[in-house]
Design an enzyme around this catalytic site. Structure first.
Site: not given
Length: 289
Positions: A92, A94, A96-97
């Site tokens: 996804h 976000h 941090d990913h």
């Protein structure tokens, strides 16, 4: 309604802050922990290197933050596997990913694939639930898991393990973001993953869950139902705003995560309003229906 029991409490999972930087979870999968710990990311973001041993290829799932030390650790795993990266998959959008997806894809000469065009980039691949990817000597099934975000995907491996991103966490429970998150979609997604009968859940944050993945998914469903009842009870007791509801329902949770709790609360109130159980007023107040 009784408080649901988290089965993970009896499993002896690694304590917070003790996950190793790299760990081979199974022949197909090595986990590389990014150095971005926080109350929301737990130990940090888990990046997964996936590929059949001896194939000479690997896929990165959720590269995480664009951090030089993290990149070096991932490249060391690729070198140890004698593998080149042939694709970067992202659960996804976000940061941090997904932050490292495009720069690392460019560095490694690998296309980026995700449900969102913003993440995949102009030269990337848009993924759809139900697709089967044949990459790095193995097959990876794309599973639609919207709820935490609208574009969330999970990836099921040939071993039966599912890389679940932020759909399920190794510790605690996931946030349903607001306004893009959707509690109804999230509950359906939990059931969808449960029906796969996963052999393991490889989470975006926290330790892998291998003892009884189905029990964790059942706990997540029960936890959501319990939160709904807590909100209804708090409304009946006089709470009338999101802040008041969070203070009542999340009193035992550190205040630093209350903003995230407020997002899940707003998303749950939307569901309860659609169910006809609460009314959302124009001034930001909430009352029982």
């Amino acid at each position: 309604m009784a408080v649901p029991t988290d089965p993970r409490a009896a499993w002896g999972l690694p304590a917070p802050g003790t996950l190793p930087r790299t760990a081979e979870l199974e022949p197909l999968v090595t986990r590389v922990l990014a150095p971005n710990p926080s109350p929301m990311t737990l130990d940090g973001t888990n990046t997964y290197v996936v590929g059949a041993p001896g194939s000479g290829q690997a896929v990165l799932v959720d590269p995480g933050p664009d951090d030089p030390a993290h990149l070096a650790a991932v490249e060391a795993v690729l070198a140890a596997r004698a593998a080149r990266c042939v694709a970067v998959l992202v659960t996804h959008h976000h940061g941090d990913h997904a932050e490292a997806a495009l720069p690392w894809g460019a560095r490694l000469g690998a296309p980026v694939a995700a449900a969102s065009g913003d993440v995949a980039g102009p030269a990337g691949r848009l993924l759809a639930p139900g697709e089967r990817l044949t990459l790095a000597g193995t097959a990876i099934d794309v599973v639609g898991t919207p709820g935490h975000t609208a574009d969330h995907l999970a990836f099921r491996l040939e071993s039966g393990a599912v890389l679940v991103g932020d759909h399920v966490l190794g510790r605690g429970t996931s946030v349903v973001t607001h306004p893009e998150g959707d509690v109804v979609a999230y509950l359906e997604s939990l059931r969808r993953v449960h029906d796969l009968g996963p052999s393991a859940l490889y989470c975006g944050h926290g330790p892998e869950l291998t003892t009884d993945p189905g029990a964790v998914l059942e706990y997540y469903l029960a936890h959501r139902a319990h939160r709904e009842q807590q909100l209804l009870d708090a409304l009946a007791a006089g709470a009338g705003s999101v802040d008041e509801l969070v203070a009542a329902v999340y009193a035992d949770v550190p205040r630093e995560v209350w903003p995230a709790a407020a997002q899940s609360t707003r998303a749950t109130l939307d569901k309860l309003a659609a169910d006809g159980r609460v009314e959302l007023t124009g001034d930001g107040r909430v009352r029982p229906a």
